[in-house]
Write an enzyme that holds these catalytic residues in place. Structure first.
Site, mmCIF file in Angstrom:
data_model
loop_
_atom_site.group_PDB
_atom_site.id
_atom_site.type_symbol
_atom_site.label_atom_id
_atom_site.label_comp_id
_atom_site.label_asym_id
_atom_site.label_seq_id
_atom_site.Cartn_x
_atom_site.Cartn_y
_atom_site.Cartn_z
ATOM 1 C CG LEU A 342 -1.810 1.219 1.396
ATOM 2 C CD1 LEU A 342 -2.792 1.361 0.237
ATOM 3 C CD2 LEU A 342 -2.554 1.154 2.719
ATOM 4 C CG HIS A 343 4.452 3.556 2.471
ATOM 5 N ND1 HIS A 343 5.733 3.844 2.045
ATOM 6 C CD2 HIS A 343 4.097 4.584 3.284
ATOM 7 C CE1 HIS A 343 6.132 4.978 2.582
ATOM 8 N NE2 HIS A 343 5.164 5.461 3.336
ATOM 9 C CB CYS A 344 4.748 0.918 -3.061
ATOM 10 S SG CYS A 344 5.899 -0.030 -2.047
ATOM 11 N NE ARG A 345 0.916 -1.784 -5.090
ATOM 12 C CZ ARG A 345 0.439 -2.958 -5.449
ATOM 13 N NH1 ARG A 345 -0.828 -3.060 -5.835
ATOM 14 N NH2 ARG A 345 1.209 -4.034 -5.422
#
Length: 530
Positions: A342-345
């Protein structure tokens, strides 16, 4: 007829999918073509002068007014709907895809009043890696301070400039090659990355550190070997700043091949100091099968944690609840991998006029300060520049035995060396007790902010000796036991007319923690029999 309709439906679905799938979508890693054209990265820079100092790089856990995503999506529509419940969703999308994005969001019942589209082509949905970094400059303005994305993807690299134009935020840039997944900051001048940042730039390590200070105000830069031994070398795959005093590090069993390396970075942070000069409070989340639990998103009072339908998901949620009491911890599913979740996106967009509160939480076993209580200091600055509302800066507190918070005012310091500093005291405690508290302020733009943003700080308060000179039953501290003490005790019980902490303390004749008729009977006996 049904068969024809079924075939027609399949054809329509195929057309829709063809429209929503981007055939030029790039992977999180480098393609062979990109590997052969890696030099493009070093041609994408657009260096400017640094912003006006002093600078402060905004942290993920600060107040966000929005969140940045990209369409076609790398997250589910359910997550988009969750994000749009509370804040603006800014969606980067090409003009050819905008109608598809609108249809997808509307069909998923996303709150479209909280959706705005920023037009522009992108190459991938890893918006954390190429999205804008935010800085408060010396004039109190929130700026985008860009870097060169460490992928040869010009469309992605252009995204921060497009966002700054859309939000009318000042734009600056350094030619430093970097990516957001390999960066975290505490919001107070400290940041951390893996040593990928050193290997991808031609500058010396010290020159890179100097650039981080000149453009982002980072004077303490922790750069460590990546402990995961994967292709990505991003810090958000194993660590996360939760606040200016707390850091989360993944944990694995001893038979995990990276156990020693992961324990090294955990030990490193536990031995490092926060901006306040105290060791970091290191929290751990168990990832035995390389679950991406540290790759979460802190968004104001919520924390969205990527879960894997694993037996360890519950423990991961509990780890966040323990580290961040009072925050709403939400598990979210998706096409997550150990190196990409999630954090990447997704990436937060800060409130450009935020009300800033800075406070070093009180630690355990704090003594009462000269019997005045437990000192609270907070630095408060309103970026709206409308001014702090008089009398609005307060600390709310309670002991574990109490259900309701009491409040105490904090006052602006008159010391010239302490600008924007508010000070006050939590009342002294007669008995050692755990105190929960939070600070709150209001500015004239209507913004109300708390510290911490959700939940509370807590510490163990050592008892004060302020009442040691008072005698049991001497409610007025006159040095004598007489009928006046009986009258005062009676009024205290009936009307709650307390004359202060020590009055209550010596009025509890049988020392049971409650004031009652039994205390009156005992006090009368003491007066008669003295």
């Amino acid at each position: 007829m049904r068969y024809i309709l079924f075939i027609f439906a399949i054809i329509n679905i195929g057309i829709i999918q063809a429209k929503t799938n981007n055939t030029d979508e790039l992977p999180i890693g480098l393609t062979e073509h990109e590997k052969n054209n890696i030099n493009i990265i070093y041609e994408m820079g657009r260096e400017t002068d640094p912003p006006i100092a002093p600078l402060r790089n905004i942290a993920e856990f600060e107040r966000m007014s929005g969140v940045l995503i990209r369409y076609p999506l790398g997250i589910s529509l359910e997550i988009v709907r969750e994000l749009a419940e509370d804040i603006k969703v800014y969606c980067l999308v090409s003009s050819s895809q905008q109608n598809n994005a609108i249809s997808s969001f509307e069909n998923a019942n996303v709150n479209m009043n909280n959706v705005e589209f920023i037009l522009g082509s992108t190459d991938s949905y890893w918006i954390r890696d190429y999205g804008p970094w935010w800085v408060v400059d010396g004039s109190g303005d929130v700026c985008v301070v860009d870097f060169t994305y460490n992928r040869p993807r010009p469309n992605d690299n252009d995204a921060p400039f497009k966002v700054s134009e859309y939000l009318n935020a000042p734009y600056y840039s350094t030619d430093l090659v970097h990516c957001g997944g390999n960066y975290m900051t505490d919001g107070l001048g400290t940041a951390a990355s893996s040593d990928l940042v050193y290997s991808e730039n031609d500058e010396t390590d010290q020159q890179i550190n100097d650039l981080m200070e000149s453009y982002y105000g980072i004077d303490t830069y922790h750069v460590l070997p990546d402990p995961n031994n994967t292709y990505i070398d991003h810090i958000d795959c194993w660590g996360k700043y939760l606040s200016p005093t707390k850091v989360l590090i993944r944990e694995v069993p001893q038979n995990h091949p990276q156990y020693n390396e992961i324990e090294y970075v955990a030990s490193y942070f536990s031995e490092s100091l926060t901006e306040w000069g105290y060791p970091w409070e290191v929290h751990r989340v168990y990832t035995p099968n390389d679950q991406p639990y540290t790759n979460s998103l802190i968004l104001n009072e919520k924390v969205l944690v990527p879960i894997m339908n694993s037996s360890w998901d519950g423990d991961a949620i509990n780890a966040y609840e323990l580290a961040m009491p009072g925050y709403e911890i939400i598990g979210v599913t998706g096409s997550w991998e150990s190196t990409d979740a999630l954090h990447c996106r997704v990436k937060g967009i800060p409130d450009l006029d935020m009300l800033q509160l800075f406070h070093n939480p009180l630690g355990d076993t704090i003594d009462s300060f000269i019997n005045e209580g437990y000192m609270i200091n907070a630095v408060i600055d309103d970026l709206s520049k409308t001014g702090i509302v008089d009398g609005s800066v307060k600390v709310f507190w309670k002991t574990e035995a109490e259900f309701e918070y009491d409040s105490t005012d904090l006052y602006l310091s008159l010391v010239p060396e302490e600008p924007n500093t508010y000070t006050g005291f939590l009342p002294p405690q007669l008995y050692g007790s755990k105190i929960k508290y939070f600070i709150q302020a209001l500015d004239s733009s209507g913004r109300k902010e708390k510290h911490p943003m959700a939940g509370y700080h807590s510490f163990f308060a050592l008892p004060t000796d302020i009442c040691n000179s008072w005698s049991l039953g001497d409610v007025d501290n006159s040095g004598e036991l007489n009928i006046i003490d009986v009258i005062l005790l009676s009024e205290l019980i009936v009307y709650g007319n307390s004359s202060g902490l020590c009055c209550d303390f010596v009025a509890d004749i049988n020392e049971d923690g409650e004031l009652s008729i039994i205390d009156i009977v005992n006090l009368v006996s003491m007066v008669v029999n003295q």
